[in-house]
Scaffold this active site. Structure first.
Site, PDB file in Angstrom:
ATOM      1  N   SER A 128       0.830  -1.203   0.000  1.00  0.00           N
ATOM      2  CA  SER A 128       0.000   0.000   0.000  1.00  0.00           C
ATOM      3  C   SER A 128       0.862   1.250   0.000  1.00  0.00           C
ATOM      4  O   SER A 128       1.977   1.248   0.495  1.00  0.00           O
ATOM      5  CB  SER A 128      -0.897   0.026   1.233  1.00  0.00           C
ATOM      6  OG  SER A 128      -1.617   1.249   1.253  1.00  0.00           O
ATOM      7  N   LYS A 182      -4.166  -6.831   3.451  1.00  0.00           N
ATOM      8  CA  LYS A 182      -4.204  -5.692   2.516  1.00  0.00           C
ATOM      9  C   LYS A 182      -5.649  -5.384   2.107  1.00  0.00           C
ATOM     10  O   LYS A 182      -6.054  -4.233   1.984  1.00  0.00           O
ATOM     11  CB  LYS A 182      -3.347  -5.972   1.277  1.00  0.00           C
ATOM     12  CG  LYS A 182      -3.452  -4.897   0.173  1.00  0.00           C
ATOM     13  CD  LYS A 182      -2.911  -3.563   0.649  1.00  0.00           C
ATOM     14  CE  LYS A 182      -3.289  -2.317  -0.101  1.00  0.00           C
ATOM     15  NZ  LYS A 182      -3.582  -2.250  -1.465  1.00  0.00           N
ATOM     16  N   HIS A 185      -7.260  -3.599   4.846  1.00  0.00           N
ATOM     17  CA  HIS A 185      -6.722  -2.230   4.793  1.00  0.00           C
ATOM     18  C   HIS A 185      -7.538  -1.398   3.813  1.00  0.00           C
ATOM     19  O   HIS A 185      -7.954  -0.274   4.114  1.00  0.00           O
ATOM     20  CB  HIS A 185      -5.250  -2.267   4.374  1.00  0.00           C
ATOM     21  CG  HIS A 185      -4.707  -0.934   3.931  1.00  0.00           C
ATOM     22  ND1 HIS A 185      -4.984  -0.385   2.687  1.00  0.00           N
ATOM     23  CD2 HIS A 185      -3.939  -0.013   4.564  1.00  0.00           C
ATOM     24  CE1 HIS A 185      -4.396   0.798   2.589  1.00  0.00           C
ATOM     25  NE2 HIS A 185      -3.762   1.045   3.714  1.00  0.00           N
ATOM     26  N   ASN A 186      -7.769  -1.946   2.640  1.00  0.00           N
ATOM     27  CA  ASN A 186      -8.519  -1.189   1.634  1.00  0.00           C
ATOM     28  C   ASN A 186      -9.965  -0.967   2.055  1.00  0.00           C
ATOM     29  O   ASN A 186     -10.523   0.094   1.816  1.00  0.00           O
ATOM     30  CB  ASN A 186      -8.467  -1.901   0.284  1.00  0.00           C
ATOM     31  CG  ASN A 186      -7.162  -1.629  -0.446  1.00  0.00           C
ATOM     32  OD1 ASN A 186      -6.132  -1.432   0.187  1.00  0.00           O
ATOM     33  ND2 ASN A 186      -7.197  -1.621  -1.758  1.00  0.00           N
ATOM     34  N   GLU A 189      -9.902   1.741   4.338  1.00  0.00           N
ATOM     35  CA  GLU A 189      -9.652   2.949   3.528  1.00  0.00           C
ATOM     36  C   GLU A 189     -10.979   3.481   2.955  1.00  0.00           C
ATOM     37  O   GLU A 189     -11.245   4.684   2.991  1.00  0.00           O
ATOM     38  CB  GLU A 189      -8.665   2.565   2.413  1.00  0.00           C
ATOM     39  CG  GLU A 189      -8.419   3.593   1.324  1.00  0.00           C
ATOM     40  CD  GLU A 189      -7.520   3.009   0.206  1.00  0.00           C
ATOM     41  OE1 GLU A 189      -6.417   2.526   0.513  1.00  0.00           O
ATOM     42  OE2 GLU A 189      -7.930   3.036  -0.966  1.00  0.00           O
TER      43      GLU A 189
HETATM   44  C1  6PG Z   1      -3.263   1.456  -1.453  1.00  0.00           C
HETATM   45  C2  6PG Z   1      -4.561   1.660  -2.157  1.00  0.00           C
HETATM   46  C3  6PG Z   1      -4.477   1.089  -3.540  1.00  0.00           C
HETATM   47  C4  6PG Z   1      -5.518   1.637  -4.479  1.00  0.00           C
HETATM   48  C5  6PG Z   1      -6.871   1.041  -4.293  1.00  0.00           C
HETATM   49  C6  6PG Z   1      -7.969   1.980  -4.692  1.00  0.00           C
HETATM   50  O1  6PG Z   1      -3.317   0.863  -0.394  1.00  0.00           O
HETATM   51  O2  6PG Z   1      -2.235   1.912  -1.955  1.00  0.00           O
HETATM   52  O3  6PG Z   1      -5.574   1.041  -1.459  1.00  0.00           O
HETATM   53  O4  6PG Z   1      -4.471  -0.285  -3.414  1.00  0.00           O
HETATM   54  O5  6PG Z   1      -5.552   3.003  -4.400  1.00  0.00           O
HETATM   55  O6  6PG Z   1      -6.895  -0.085  -5.114  1.00  0.00           O
HETATM   56  O7  6PG Z   1      -9.099   1.242  -4.759  1.00  0.00           O
HETATM   57  P1  6PG Z   1     -10.427   1.692  -5.459  1.00  0.00           P
HETATM   58  O8  6PG Z   1     -10.100   2.010  -6.875  1.00  0.00           O
HETATM   59  O9  6PG Z   1     -11.292   0.506  -5.326  1.00  0.00           O
HETATM   60  O10 6PG Z   1     -10.900   2.889  -4.725  1.00  0.00           O
END
Ligand code: 6PG
Length: 474
Positions: A128, A182, A185-186, A189
């Site tokens: 990430s 991960k 984590h997303n 996010e």
């Molecule tokens: C990270 C982000 C990265 C990416 C996501 C965005 O941890 O660096 O999470 O993995 O920005 O894939 O996801 P979406 O396009 O689904 O918002």
């Protein structure tokens, strides 16, 4: 001299990771399916370290010291399988394939098992931090065998973000554990961003503040408990003026949030595990709703667009800050619950405190807050919920009245705050003495003889609803 490690897939994440490795003194073999990208990397950044360009995968493999370590940075799904299929026959026993993409953890489990059969190690590593992180220090969540981590770990730890001298990279667990972490984590996010967006909407529409002004509020918040990368960049985005129109950029961006799928995966998997990740689910659904342009237009036509009359009051900013913080605690508590459940389900023995440690820097959800989470798991690794840790309990208790005021205010004003509302509902449900789930059980028993348990004795029971309504043991 042979290269220490290789990267195949030189789109921006792959090239930046290769550059990060080279800058740390590793001799890096680089490859891309179309050699133009490899050439571009060499031309633009070749001077940054020792790169060994390869035209083909077999050339890449031959340039490596054994046991070989190859990082795959291609699109998740079929493209990843295609590279693995081509690569595996070229490798020898003990070699390591590291997938740094956003793979689904179930794919990682499958790939790990398949390569293990062939005497190879497969390391599913969540990475990430976006482009910037890949170059200057990402948060890395590697899964796979302990044996492979002995080789790959030191390299990954050295290129990861460092916080207080501690790398944002640990061996998360076997097979799909790294990609699972991960994924969560997303999911977090998503929840974090949804809550931030709701806070903005409230300060903007109820508080009557313009985007730049709200941006300043976020800048201020970034100096306190909410200090985090996402809050920091919220201030940046809100303060940005569109050069074409002179309007705030946020006012000219189409309000349809997209998603590549990791948030959805988090929720799908949470449903399988039976873990309520309501904050993440609301965030995913809020994105979906925003994209349903036709329905939105039809609803506006049918009901009239909701008109919000600003009713700023002195407490609004502080109330929203507290509501945001409390809702965020809930979202994280849910995400950590999901990791704990998966750890049991898949036998991963995840260290939740370690997950918090590696999210302190490098990744998108990096925040001061993560230190508090790590401390909570240090105090009690078996914490039943983050919410009940002393620190977070006090924080939530302090925020509670403000949180309720904000939700009431939003509801009365007609500003949708699904993240705030569902977080508060979760908190209230979790601490209820009695839940109406008892009635749900009664209804299930009525129409389907699904039986219920009693509070006062062991066993399962059924009421003869269509008979004399006496109770029988089930
Ligand atoms: C990270 C982000 C990265 C990416 C996501 C965005 O941890 O660096 O999470 O993995 O920005 O894939 O996801 P979406 O396009 O689904 O918002």
């Amino acid at each position: 001299a042979p290269a220490r490690i290789a990267v195949t897939g030189l789109a921006v994440m792959g090239s930046n990771l290769a550059r990060n490795l080279a800058r740390h003194g590793y001799r890096v073999a680089v490859h891309n399916r179309t050699p133009a990208r490899t050439k571009a990397l060499m031309r633009e950044h070749g001077h940054e370290g020792e790169f060994v360009p390869a035209e083909t995968l077999s050339e890449l493999v031959e340039s490596l010291a054994t046991p070989r370590q190859i990082i795959i940075m291609v699109k998740a799904g079929t493209p990843t399988d295609a590279v693995i299929d081509e690569l595996a026959p070229l490798l020898g026993p003990g070699d390591m394939v590291i997938d740094g993409g956003n793979a689904h953890f179930a794919d990682t489990r499958r790939r790990e098992a398949a390569l293990r059969e062939r005497g190879l190690h497969f390391v599913g590593a969540g990475i990430s931090g976006g482009e910037e992180g890949a170059l200057n220090g990402p948060s890395i969540m590697p899964g796979g065998s302990a044996e492979s981590y002995k080789h790959v770990g030191p390299v990954l730890e050295s290129i990861a973000a460092q916080v207080d001298g501690v790398p944002c990279c640990v061996h998360v667990g076997p097979d799909g554990a790294g990609h699972f972490v991960k994924m969560v984590h997303n999911g977090i996010e998503y929840a974090d961003m949804q809550l931030i967006a709701e806070a903005y909407d409230l300060l903007h529409r109820v508080g009557g503040r313009g985007p730049a002004e709200v941006g300043e509020v976020f800048r201020d918040w970034d100096r306190g408990d909410l200090e985090s990368y996402l809050v920091e960049i919220t201030a940046e985005v809100l303060g940005h003026v569109d050069p074409d129109t002179g309007a705030a950029l946020v006012d000219v961006i189409a309000d349809e949030a997209e998603q590549k799928g990791t948030g959805r995966w988090t929720v799908q998997e949470a449903l399988e595990l039976g873990v309520p990740v309501t904050g993440i689910a609301e965030a995913v659904f809020a994105r979906s709703l925003s994209g349903r342009v036709g329905q939105r237009a039809a609803a506006r036509a049918a009901f009239g667009a909701s008109e919000v009359i600003p009713s700023p009051d002195d407490d609004l900013v502080e109330d929203v800050r507290l509501a945001l913080y409390a809702s965020k605690v809930v979202a994280y508590a849910q995400g950590f619950d999901q990791m704990r459940a998966a750890s049991v389900e898949y036998g991963w023995d995840l260290d939740l405190g370690a997950a918090a440690t590696i999210w302190r820097g490098g990744c998108i959800i990096r925040a001061r807050f993560l230190d508090r989470i790590r401390e909570a798991y240090d105090r009690n690794p078996d914490l039943p919920s983050l919410l009940v840790d002393d620190y977070f309990r006090d924080a939530v208790v302090r925020a509670e009245q403000a949180w309720r005021r904000v939700v009431v205010k939003a509801i009365n004003a007609g500003v949708p705050v699904p993240g705030f509302v569902s977080a508060l509902a979760y908190y209230d449900a979790l601490r209820s003495e009695r839940l109406p789930a008892a009635l749900v059980q009664g209804l299930r028993d009525f129409f389907g003889a699904h039986t219920y348990r009693r509070v006062d004795r062991e066993g399962s029971f059924h009421t003869l609803w269509s008979g004399d309504r006496s109770q029988v043991d089930a």
